[in-house]
Design an enzyme around this catalytic site. Structure first.
Site, PDB file in Angstrom:
ATOM      1  N   LEU A 209     -19.776  -7.608   2.946  1.00  0.00           N
ATOM      2  CA  LEU A 209     -19.929  -7.850   4.381  1.00  0.00           C
ATOM      3  C   LEU A 209     -19.454  -6.619   5.137  1.00  0.00           C
ATOM      4  CD1 LEU A 209     -18.496 -11.477   4.557  1.00  0.00           C
ATOM      5  CD2 LEU A 209     -20.900 -10.815   4.547  1.00  0.00           C
TER       6      LEU A 209
ATOM      7  N   LYS B 288       0.885  -1.177   0.000  1.00  0.00           N
ATOM      8  CA  LYS B 288       0.000   0.000   0.000  1.00  0.00           C
ATOM      9  C   LYS B 288       0.916   1.219   0.000  1.00  0.00           C
ATOM     10  CE  LYS B 288      -4.109   2.108   1.143  1.00  0.00           C
ATOM     11  NZ  LYS B 288      -5.490   1.838   0.724  1.00  0.00           N
TER      12      LYS B 288
END
Length: 475
Positions: free
Chosen positions: A451, A291
């Protein structure tokens, strides 16, 4: 070398082009324009000068000379179908850092890889352009560039119109459109074709035909049957009455081989599920995770910590996480967060810093959506382009996704970024899936249930089993 009849004609005509340098004015101009594109692309991507160059269809050496001027320390192999052209190029350009060979650019017999493969106004003579591009792609080193110019649809349109008006079969080939060229480039690498039109004044039709013959560019398409002298005279007369120029539609293309095995995960929005999808990819491929730009750590734990908690490697070890380049507290775009925290970052320093082994797969996760600002003058899209890995675009499945997805795909395609696939998050919506695939031409590689909470390593393992293998995705 053994050539078919059409290739032998091409070879023979160029071998007898004894006045090539005198008449090949457009060819010289296009070589100069292509060299400009090459230098701009190297600057844009922040690449070092190429160590090894392969030039296809060098002719007498217009582009060869420019390559040696601009990359004096590079070793260059220049090939051409015509032995006469190779002899002329060798006379014009010699030295220890250059080698010439008589070779068919569509069927090379070379060893090693190249940082730059280039070609100026040669590809229009290829018999199977798409297959040739795929073979040339294999000669690129990881992160290497292919850059070329070729004639495109619209070239010699004035002569074609004259033939059509007189009802005479035209000997000018049907050159490809830009859409055709873009459809033929290798799917796994970034790349794009664009075009410009050059206008060449001509005294008359006879001068045009003689100039083509003088440079050896008068081979008609395979299967063409020559017309009668009277028919040709009628076409020439029509041309002379209506035109004093000819158009060259020149396409300039580039594509880049991925620097390593991997993908860049981005999305249509923030909080779209990029980290969950990244975790599933890392799990499925046993990949490395990176990242580069992390924001919002004051409010939530960083994404690399989420990856560590959710992914289970087969050897029982924790997933390999590569350190972020920039970590910011505020949950804002990197640019806005840097302003707030009075930090700075130079995009010129942004490169694919992790060193990956040949069999490693790297999953890079972006920050926010495709057009999120990274600095005052750069977007996340610029980072994706500079990295050079194909994109996996994460999108919502429900209402509003069509607009966001189509705009994101268009934005990526407009700068030549390859999209390996789309992952849809949420309750399956067959009508949205169908619309996205039909309107973008990008495959939906997975549909994952959204979710909000309760995501566990078991959840990620189940998601990972719905994803394609890496080599299947990018083939």
């Amino acid at each position: 070398m053994v050539f078919n009849e059409h290739k032998r004609k091409i070879q023979s005509h160029f071998s007898h082009a004894h006045h090539y340098e005198k008449y090949a004015l457009v060819q010289k101009t296009v070589a100069q324009r292509l060299m400009g594109h090459i230098l701009n692309r190297y600057t844009m991507l922040g690449l070092p000068p190429p160590k090894r160059i392969l030039e296809i269809g060098c002719g007498s050496g217009f582009l060869t000379q420019l390559l040696k001027i601009n990359f004096p320390d590079s070793f260059c192999i220049s090939v051409d179908l015509s032995e006469e052209m190779i002899l002329r190029a060798r006379e014009n350009h010699n030295g220890s850092q250059i080698a010439f060979a008589v070779m068919d650019g569509e069927n090379l017999a070379l060893s090693g890889s190249f940082d730059l493969v280039c070609s100026s106004l040669c590809m229009q003579w290829f018999v199977s352009r798409k297959a040739a591009l795929e073979r040339l792609y294999e000669y690129l080193a990881p992160g290497g560039l292919f850059m070329a110019s070729t004639l495109a649809a619209g070239t010699f349109e004035e002569w074609r119109e004259s033939c059509n008006q007189m009802g005479v079969a035209c000997a000018v080939p049907f050159y490809p459109s830009i859409d055709q060229l873009n459809a033929e480039r290798p799917r796994s690498g970034h790349g794009l074709w664009s075009s410009e039109t050059l206008i060449e004044p001509v005294d008359n039709a006879w001068a045009f035909l003689q100039a083509l013959k003088a440079i050896g560019a008068h081979t008609a398409p395979a299967g063409y049957r020559a017309v009668s002298s009277s028919s040709l005279r009628r076409v020439m007369y029509y041309f002379d009455q209506h035109y004093s120029y000819l158009s060259y539609a020149v396409a300039y293309g580039w594509f880049r081989k991925a620097p390593c095995q991997g993908v860049f995960v981005t999305g249509t929005d923030t909080a779209i599920g990029k980290t969950v999808v990244s975790a599933a990819l890392v799990q499925a491929w046993q990949a490395l995770y990176w990242k580069p730009f992390q924001t919002g750590v004051a409010e939530e734990k960083p994404d690399h910590a989420i990856i560590t908690s959710l992914v289970r490697r087969k050897d029982g070890k924790l997933p390999k996480i590569l350190p972020s380049l920039l970590v910011l507290s505020a949950a804002l775009s990197p640019f806005e967060a840097m302003l707030r925290e009075q930090k700075s970052y130079s995009f010129e320093d942004f490169h694919l810093t992790p060193s990956c082994k040949a069999d490693d797969v790297l999953v890079i996760e972006g920050a926010g959506g495709v057009m999120v600002p990274l600095t005052a003058h750069t977007l996340l899209r610029d980072a994706i382009l500079k990295i050079g890995l194909p994109v996996i675009l994460v999108v919502r499945s429900g209402l509003g996704t069509l607009n966001h997805t189509l705009l994101s795909v268009e934005s990526l395609k407009n700068v030549g970024i390859a999209i390996a696939g789309i992952v849809m998050n949420g309750k399956p919506q067959p009508h949205n899936r169908k619309a996205i695939e039909e309107r973008t031409g990008v495959p939906i590689i997975a549909e994952l249930d959204w979710l909000e909470e309760g995501i566990t390593p078991q959840t990620i393992l189940a998601m990972s089993q719905a994803l394609p293998a890496f080599n299947v995705l990018v083939q």
